[in-house]
Scaffold this active site. Structure first.
Site, PDB file in Angstrom:
ATOM      1  N   SER A 132       0.879  -1.151   0.000  1.00  0.00           N
ATOM      2  CA  SER A 132       0.000   0.000   0.000  1.00  0.00           C
ATOM      3  C   SER A 132       0.913   1.195   0.000  1.00  0.00           C
ATOM      4  CB  SER A 132      -0.887  -0.005   1.237  1.00  0.00           C
ATOM      5  OG  SER A 132      -1.626   1.177   1.283  1.00  0.00           O
ATOM      6  N   ARG A 133       0.898   1.939  -1.114  1.00  0.00           N
ATOM      7  CA  ARG A 133       1.914   2.980  -1.257  1.00  0.00           C
ATOM      8  C   ARG A 133       1.602   4.222  -0.439  1.00  0.00           C
ATOM      9  NH1 ARG A 133       3.227   0.268  -6.181  1.00  0.00           N
ATOM     10  NH2 ARG A 133       1.403   0.817  -7.392  1.00  0.00           N
ATOM     11  N   VAL A 134       0.346   4.497  -0.145  1.00  0.00           N
ATOM     12  CA  VAL A 134       0.040   5.720   0.602  1.00  0.00           C
ATOM     13  C   VAL A 134      -0.692   5.456   1.918  1.00  0.00           C
ATOM     14  CG1 VAL A 134      -0.008   7.174  -1.443  1.00  0.00           C
ATOM     15  CG2 VAL A 134      -2.102   6.095  -0.668  1.00  0.00           C
TER      16      VAL A 134
END
Lengths: 175, 511
Positions: free
Chosen positions: B364-366
């Site tokens: 989950s990049r953010v």
């Protein structure tokens, strides 16, 4: 209806450009109309790959004797490219282009009852005034409209018939 | 609704008096070809791109290709009633769907028409189906968590409100289950959910709707269906319609979640429409703009800033892969568009690890920015520990002698895998997720037999509810992993372990 690709229009545009440059649009137009009226069997023969190309070219040359050179050239080109079948549509496209450049618009007027001459003239002059173009109108009668008229200029339609108004009232009430 | 006949007459009279009888003006064309949901229309020279076209009889279409003499339109609905030579009119409008609170709890089709037999949808508001996503000026960073209630997701790949998190995996790996659990967990969280079913069997969708109803989740959910038997056009437009319904909440300062199940079928429907409309095929016969197809949809998920109402629209697209191939065209596209992916694997699913999330490939990049601080503290080393465990486990299969440290690591890893398992339809609250993951990462489970971890977890859950509801409240109040919180949790766990014993069956030793 100029369907079947934009090919016919390309040829028509080319011929019209030459005709305009030479200032001989009406003569070219007449020549093309004559070609457009060729018997289907003649057109088929000119496109028939079973007949040697030389003979077809000779036949095309003979058939267009007396026509302006570019029109004869067009026919020879179409024969070489196996595109002779397009000739009718090229003529139609040519007529359309000529009208377009002359500021002529075709109109279709459909009314519930037959219009008399005075009403027709009044309608056409109103239409020319509104569109800024010379109107070439065709008139039709459709009792199903109940009343009023449907005016179509090019693709643009103004539906002032009683049927259309009742229909939109129906939709509004149904909502 | 009590309406008397006189009232109706009055309304009708008023409408007739106020009826605006101006002549209709429109561009018209003629149908020259109709078939497979695509109509070719001659004329319509003033037609705009994506304009709604009226074929009469209540049939509409969308201008798809504008060509020199003709317009190719995709027909919405039943195209068999359109005939060659029929008249087509422009409407000056773009396709719209009804939006608003009236849609909550309803099952509708792509054009917002009800399919659930609960009567007409009474709303005056509509929104355009296909709009441009909000720009940078209107957005802000993801800062609020969207709790899925699934331990493995909330800990390793946390999702923030306004994020786009892809759920990807082969068929039968529990992709839809994750989305449904997430929707169920939004109950009482103020998040409006939209579930868009694209090209699915009507029976599967009926089952999903029944499940949502059973868990009381339809009260905050709208279901948009374009089933396998619906026209490809409807399937192509369904996600945009669902997104428009969600955008209404986003722009009203509320939170919404939109699940697109699934975008693989969406891409296929678009491929069908494009090929029939004679757009040139590209890789895998998809048209050249298939990337834009998904990017413009997923860009509409956004976290709005305070000046723009502070609402959010979270997107959970689903992609089905073939034989775990995430490098195929559509999966790779959507992976690159989204802010992370939850990668589900058949092997894990069959090994009983459910949800079958591959913790190594899922990211989950953010979402980390939005995660509850206590959770990120507790799960700090979880991903690394699991990664090391997998490597060691593969190595240890050869059965050679292992040193103590390695054995301990294997033991810890096995228990971590166990606690991340979770049955379907049982989302957990965030404080319980934190406590349970803490028991694993802090080593409270190391002396619990592997097959008793599930039992341990269930008992602890009940123990927390009955004996120590204060601990959960403290975590929720603090939200950070402060020394007091840790002390309280440790005290509770010590007490729990004193009163509950989990031993190996027949007293057999480790692991």
């Amino acid at each position: 209806m100029a369907l079947g690709g934009s090919g016919p229009r390309r040829y028509a545009e080319a011929v019209l450009d030459i005709a305009t440059a030479e200032g001989a649009v009406p003569a070219y137009h007449a020549a093309l109309e004559q070609l457009g009226g060729l018997a289907p069997s003649t057109v088929r023969m000119l496109g028939d790959p079973g007949v040697p190309l030389e003979r077809r070219l000779q036949a095309a040359d003979a058939a267009t004797k007396g026509q302006p050179d570019p029109v004869r050239g067009l026919v020879a080109l179409l024969v070489r490219r196996h595109r002779m079948a397009l000739i009718g549509r090229i003529t139609d496209a040519f007529t359309q282009l000529v009208e377009q450049r002359a500021g002529i618009a075709r109109a279709r007027v459909t009314t519930a009852v037959e219009l008399d001459g005075a009403a027709r003239d009044a309608l056409v002059s109103r239409l020319s005034h509104a569109t800024g173009k010379t109107i070439r109108a065709t008139f039709a009668v459709d009792p199903d409209l109940l009343g009023g008229a449907r005016l179509q200029v090019g693709d643009h339609l103004v539906d002032a018939s009683l049927r259309a108004r009742l229909h939109s009232l129906l939709q509004q009430l149904a909502r | 609704m009590a309406t008397t006949s006189s009232e109706i007459t009055e309304i009708i009279k008023a409408q007739i008096r106020g009826f605006d009888g101006r002549p209709e003006a429109a561009d018209v064309g003629t149908v020259v070809e109709i078939g497979d949901g695509i109509a070719r229309i001659y004329g319509l020279s003033g037609c705009m791109a994506s304009e709604l076209l009226d074929f009469g009889n209540g049939i509409f279409g969308l201008a798809f290709n504008l060509e020199e003499d003709t317009v190719s339109a995709i027909v919405l609905g039943d195209y068999t009633r359109i005939t060659e030579g029929g008249e087509v009119r422009t409407t000056g409008r773009i396709a719209e769907v009804p939006v608003g609170d009236a849609l909550v709890g309803r099952v509708v089709d792509t054009l917002g028409r009800p399919l659930d037999g609960k009567g007409a949808i009474e709303t005056a508001e509509t929104r355009r189906i296909d709009v441009v996503a909000p720009g940078v000026i209107k957005r802000k960073n993801v800062d609020t968590p969207l709790q899925t209630g699934i331990k493995v997701i909330d800990s390793i790949t946390p999702i923030g409100r306004g994020q786009r998190e892809l759920i990807i995996g082969d068929r039968q790996t529990g992709k839809t289950a994750i989305a449904i659990d997430t929707i169920i967990n939004q109950k009482g969280q103020g998040v409006y959910c939209i579930y868009v079913a694209i090209g699915q069997k009507e029976s599967s969708v009926a089952k999903i709707v029944a499940t949502l109803e059973e868990h009381g989740a339809m009260e905050h959910t709208t279901v948009v269906i374009a089933g396998a038997s619906d026209a490809a056009t409807m399937q192509y437009l369904a996600p945009y319609a669902g997104c428009a319904i969600g955008e209404h909440f986003r722009d009203a300062g509320k939170d919404a979640l939109c699940v697109y199940d699934d975008l693989t079928k969406h891409a296929q429907a678009y491929r069908q429409v494009s090929l029939l409309a004679r757009r040139p095929p590209g890789r895998e016969a998809y048209p050249g703009d298939v990337f834009y197809l998904h990017s413009r949809l997923l860009e509409r998920a956004a976290r709005m800033n305070d000046e723009n109402g502070n609402g959010s629209l979270t997107a959970l697209p689903i992609i089905e892969t073939q034989a775990n191939d995430i490098a195929a065209y559509i999966p790779a596209n959507v992976i690159s568009i989204t802010d992370g992916q939850i990668y589900l694997e058949t092997d894990l699913f069959n090994a009983g690890v459910r949800p079958a999330m591959n913790t190594g490939l899922s990211v989950s990049r953010v979402g980390g920015d939005a995660q509850v601080k206590a959770m990120s503290k507790v799960t700090g080393s979880l991903k690394l520990d699991l990664g090391q465990y997998r490597e060691l486990a593969a190595f240890a299969q050869f059965g050679s002698d292992l040193d103590k440290a390695t054995l301990a690591q294997l033991r810890r890893g096995e228990r971590l895998v166990e606690i991340l398992k979770q049955p379907q339809y049982q989302p957990l609250t965030v404080e319980k997720e934190i406590v349970i993951i803490f028991t694993g990462t802090a080593g409270y489970l190391d002396d619990v037999p592997k097959d008793k971890v599930g039992q341990f977890e269930r008992d602890l859950d009940r123990f927390m509810d009955t004996q120590h509801p204060d601990v959960g409240r403290l975590i929720l109040k603090e939200r950070k992993w402060t020394p007091e919180v840790e002390k309280a949790v440790r005290a509770m766990l010590d007490e729990f372990k004193r009163t509950n014993r989990y031993t190996e069956p027949h007293g057999v030793g480790a692991p």
